[in-house]
Design a protein around this motif. Sequence first.
Motif, PDB file in Angstrom:
ATOM      1  N   ALA A 162     -10.901 -47.963 -25.987  1.00 32.23           N
ATOM      2  CA  ALA A 162     -12.309 -48.399 -26.200  1.00 32.23           C
ATOM      3  C   ALA A 162     -12.301 -49.899 -26.728  1.00 32.23           C
ATOM      4  N   LEU A 163     -11.639 -49.917 -27.905  1.00 30.03           N
ATOM      5  CA  LEU A 163     -11.366 -51.186 -28.635  1.00 30.03           C
ATOM      6  C   LEU A 163     -10.906 -52.277 -27.696  1.00 30.03           C
ATOM      7  N   GLY A 164      -9.972 -51.980 -26.900  1.00 31.64           N
ATOM      8  CA  GLY A 164      -9.205 -52.730 -25.970  1.00 31.64           C
ATOM      9  C   GLY A 164     -10.337 -53.222 -24.993  1.00 31.64           C
ATOM     10  N   VAL A 165     -11.419 -52.425 -24.422  1.00 32.40           N
ATOM     11  CA  VAL A 165     -12.443 -52.596 -23.476  1.00 32.40           C
ATOM     12  C   VAL A 165     -13.301 -53.569 -24.067  1.00 32.40           C
ATOM     13  N   THR A 166     -13.611 -53.414 -25.318  1.00 28.51           N
ATOM     14  CA  THR A 166     -14.615 -54.192 -26.071  1.00 28.51           C
ATOM     15  C   THR A 166     -14.066 -55.418 -26.282  1.00 28.51           C
ATOM     16  N   ALA A 167     -12.711 -55.466 -26.568  1.00 23.92           N
ATOM     17  CA  ALA A 167     -12.321 -56.924 -26.715  1.00 23.92           C
ATOM     18  C   ALA A 167     -12.167 -57.544 -25.383  1.00 23.92           C
ATOM     19  N   ASP A 168     -11.691 -56.838 -24.111  1.00 25.07           N
ATOM     20  CA  ASP A 168     -11.728 -57.467 -22.991  1.00 25.07           C
ATOM     21  C   ASP A 168     -13.143 -57.959 -22.771  1.00 25.07           C
ATOM     22  N   LEU A 169     -14.267 -57.209 -22.692  1.00 22.24           N
ATOM     23  CA  LEU A 169     -15.587 -57.722 -22.574  1.00 22.24           C
ATOM     24  C   LEU A 169     -15.975 -58.768 -23.340  1.00 22.24           C
ATOM     25  N   ILE A 170     -15.634 -58.873 -24.723  1.00 19.07           N
ATOM     26  CA  ILE A 170     -16.195 -60.092 -25.607  1.00 19.07           C
ATOM     27  C   ILE A 170     -15.180 -61.275 -25.151  1.00 19.07           C
ATOM     28  N   ALA A 171     -14.180 -61.270 -24.674  1.00 22.48           N
ATOM     29  CA  ALA A 171     -13.235 -62.283 -24.252  1.00 22.48           C
ATOM     30  C   ALA A 171     -14.006 -62.878 -22.834  1.00 22.48           C
ATOM     31  N   THR A 172     -14.156 -61.791 -21.939  1.00 23.28           N
ATOM     32  CA  THR A 172     -14.451 -62.248 -20.562  1.00 23.28           C
ATOM     33  C   THR A 172     -16.066 -62.978 -20.717  1.00 23.28           C
ATOM     34  N   VAL A 182      -2.333 -53.257 -25.943  1.00 30.08           N
ATOM     35  CA  VAL A 182      -1.640 -54.023 -24.828  1.00 30.08           C
ATOM     36  C   VAL A 182      -1.769 -52.781 -23.449  1.00 30.08           C
ATOM     37  N   GLY A 183      -1.484 -51.662 -23.724  1.00 27.73           N
ATOM     38  CA  GLY A 183      -1.568 -50.582 -22.640  1.00 27.73           C
ATOM     39  C   GLY A 183      -3.004 -50.879 -22.049  1.00 27.73           C
ATOM     40  N   MET A 184      -3.989 -50.759 -22.640  1.00 26.73           N
ATOM     41  CA  MET A 184      -5.228 -50.650 -22.197  1.00 26.73           C
ATOM     42  C   MET A 184      -5.699 -52.065 -21.526  1.00 26.73           C
ATOM     43  N   ILE A 185      -5.332 -53.130 -22.408  1.00 25.41           N
ATOM     44  CA  ILE A 185      -6.012 -54.354 -21.916  1.00 25.41           C
ATOM     45  C   ILE A 185      -5.322 -54.732 -20.530  1.00 25.41           C
ATOM     46  N   VAL A 186      -3.893 -54.500 -20.422  1.00 23.79           N
ATOM     47  CA  VAL A 186      -3.232 -54.551 -19.283  1.00 23.79           C
ATOM     48  C   VAL A 186      -3.762 -53.659 -17.858  1.00 23.79           C
ATOM     49  N   ALA A 187      -4.068 -52.674 -18.440  1.00 25.64           N
ATOM     50  CA  ALA A 187      -4.686 -51.528 -17.090  1.00 25.64           C
ATOM     51  C   ALA A 187      -6.008 -52.227 -16.597  1.00 25.64           C
ATOM     52  N   ILE A 188      -7.053 -52.712 -17.750  1.00 26.88           N
ATOM     53  CA  ILE A 188      -8.302 -53.296 -17.244  1.00 26.88           C
ATOM     54  C   ILE A 188      -7.998 -54.549 -16.596  1.00 26.88           C
ATOM     55  N   SER A 189      -7.013 -55.173 -17.061  1.00 25.17           N
ATOM     56  CA  SER A 189      -6.784 -56.524 -16.442  1.00 25.17           C
ATOM     57  C   SER A 189      -6.107 -56.408 -14.828  1.00 25.17           C
ATOM     58  N   ILE A 190      -5.350 -55.499 -14.570  1.00 27.49           N
ATOM     59  CA  ILE A 190      -4.986 -55.096 -13.429  1.00 27.49           C
ATOM     60  C   ILE A 190      -6.442 -54.704 -12.567  1.00 27.49           C
ATOM     61  N   PHE A 191      -7.037 -53.758 -13.166  1.00 28.35           N
ATOM     62  CA  PHE A 191      -8.257 -53.150 -12.339  1.00 28.35           C
ATOM     63  C   PHE A 191      -9.231 -54.167 -11.950  1.00 28.35           C
ATOM     64  N   ARG A 192      -9.480 -55.393 -12.881  1.00 24.79           N
ATOM     65  CA  ARG A 192     -10.400 -56.215 -12.700  1.00 24.79           C
ATOM     66  C   ARG A 192      -9.664 -57.311 -11.804  1.00 24.79           C
ATOM     67  N   ALA A 193      -8.631 -57.710 -11.739  1.00 21.42           N
ATOM     68  CA  ALA A 193      -8.012 -58.651 -10.988  1.00 21.42           C
ATOM     69  C   ALA A 193      -7.674 -58.329  -9.560  1.00 21.42           C
ATOM     70  N   SER A 194      -7.601 -56.952  -9.317  1.00 17.77           N
ATOM     71  CA  SER A 194      -7.330 -56.298  -7.967  1.00 17.77           C
ATOM     72  C   SER A 194      -8.807 -56.482  -7.310  1.00 17.77           C
ATOM     73  N   GLY A 195      -9.753 -56.598  -7.884  1.00 13.63           N
ATOM     74  CA  GLY A 195     -10.952 -56.618  -7.432  1.00 13.63           C
ATOM     75  C   GLY A 195     -11.730 -54.822  -7.301  1.00 13.63           C
ATOM     76  N   ALA A 196     -10.837 -54.277  -7.946  1.00 17.34           N
ATOM     77  CA  ALA A 196     -11.409 -52.622  -8.061  1.00 17.34           C
ATOM     78  C   ALA A 196     -12.710 -52.751  -8.763  1.00 17.34           C
ATOM     79  N   LEU A 197     -12.369 -53.437 -10.088  1.00 19.90           N
ATOM     80  CA  LEU A 197     -13.634 -53.141 -10.943  1.00 19.90           C
ATOM     81  C   LEU A 197     -15.112 -53.622 -10.355  1.00 19.90           C
ATOM     82  N   ASP A 198     -14.773 -55.083  -9.759  1.00 20.15           N
ATOM     83  CA  ASP A 198     -16.055 -55.177  -9.001  1.00 20.15           C
ATOM     84  C   ASP A 198     -16.733 -54.408  -7.983  1.00 20.15           C
ATOM     85  N   PHE A 199     -15.519 -53.672  -7.355  1.00 20.90           N
ATOM     86  CA  PHE A 199     -16.140 -52.775  -6.330  1.00 20.90           C
ATOM     87  C   PHE A 199     -16.804 -51.403  -6.831  1.00 20.90           C
ATOM     88  N   PHE A 200     -16.333 -50.950  -8.064  1.00 18.71           N
ATOM     89  CA  PHE A 200     -17.150 -49.844  -8.610  1.00 18.71           C
ATOM     90  C   PHE A 200     -18.278 -50.247  -9.351  1.00 18.71           C
TER      91      PHE A 200
END
Lengths: 179, 196
Positions: A103-113, A54-72
């Motif tokens: 990392a498992l959170g990130v993996t799950a997020d990548l697989i879902a996306t 929950v902690g990591m997927i929420v943080a990554i989701s925020i990071f992506r939805a804000s446009g920060a992930l694409d920027f970096f």
Amino acid sequence: MVEIISAFSLWFIPLLIGFILLYGTWKRVPTYEAFVDGGKEGIKIAFTIIPFLVGMIVAISIFRASGALDFFLNLVRPFLERIGIPAEVVPLAILRPISGNAALGVTADLIATYGPDSFIGRLASVMQGSTDTTLYVLTVYFGAVGIKKMGDALKIGLLADLVAIVTSIIIVTVLFGKL
Amino acid sequence: MINYIWMFLTIIGFIFAMVNGTVEEVNQAIFEGAKAAVTLCFGLISVLVFWLGIMNIARESGLLDKLSVLFRPLITRLFPDVPPHHPALGYILSNMMANMFGLGNAATPLGIKAMKELQKLNGKKDTASRSMITFLAINTASLTLIPTTVLAIRMNYDSAQPAEIVVPTLIASFISLLAAIAIDRWYYYRRLRRKR
């Protein structure tokens, strides 16, 4: 070659399970009871990783939805694409040696996306599975016996992680192509 | 370190939301992200229960111990500083077997026991010995036969062939294991040269 490897991947699990069951029966292990006992551990694991994910997927989701992930990612993309690395897996490569559950959170997020059968989804799967969390292993094991000077252990662990990441990229590219 | 990374992701996200005007998307992401994580964990229960159940049969039938006998000659070569019949080697082998079969929770206590045995052989009690460094190098490379959790995630998101990554993962972790052993040796001989 690719067909043989994927056929082996498919048959590996049924064969292993069958072998373990027969071996257990031959050794007179109460197989069903042993199975149930071990299975309880699985429930425990699934529940304990909930807060980590929950902690990591929420943080990554925020990071992506804000446009920060694409920027970096766009900053590093031109360089990485030239050597055949999708920029999307960079966060996973950074987090993998630091925290297994993060990392498992990130993996799950990548697989879902991107989907489990996409190039990024497959690459994330192999990267997640092929190394362990170096920092966690060193902290726990050295901490348990009171070692303060770790010598070259950290460098070795991180270099091996790097090898695992590079190998994952090569293997997934060769076996599945860049789809 | 993970604390800083986590904070960084969240706070930088909020700053970008302010600049880009994506606050609405971010709000949605918070609740959807949390929901996705919990849903995923429930999806993982099935595979984890099944796999750890099967692996418990392997452990109780003595299959893992049997396999560790096969690896013993290899291990005595990897740990030349440990006497061949020292209990440390037994724990190292059991730890490796448990890791190989994805029994992470069973592997950790065995690994700690191995470290305690290695510490008995260690001359300088606050400094990592050669054998300890080798053990952890092998351990962090983590040779896993079946990456259970990853498989479960792939099934959860409807992969056409969730298991197709098993052999690639095995190859990648085997190569990284070989690399870990080689790098460990290289650093060991470099330490020796420097001492001279």
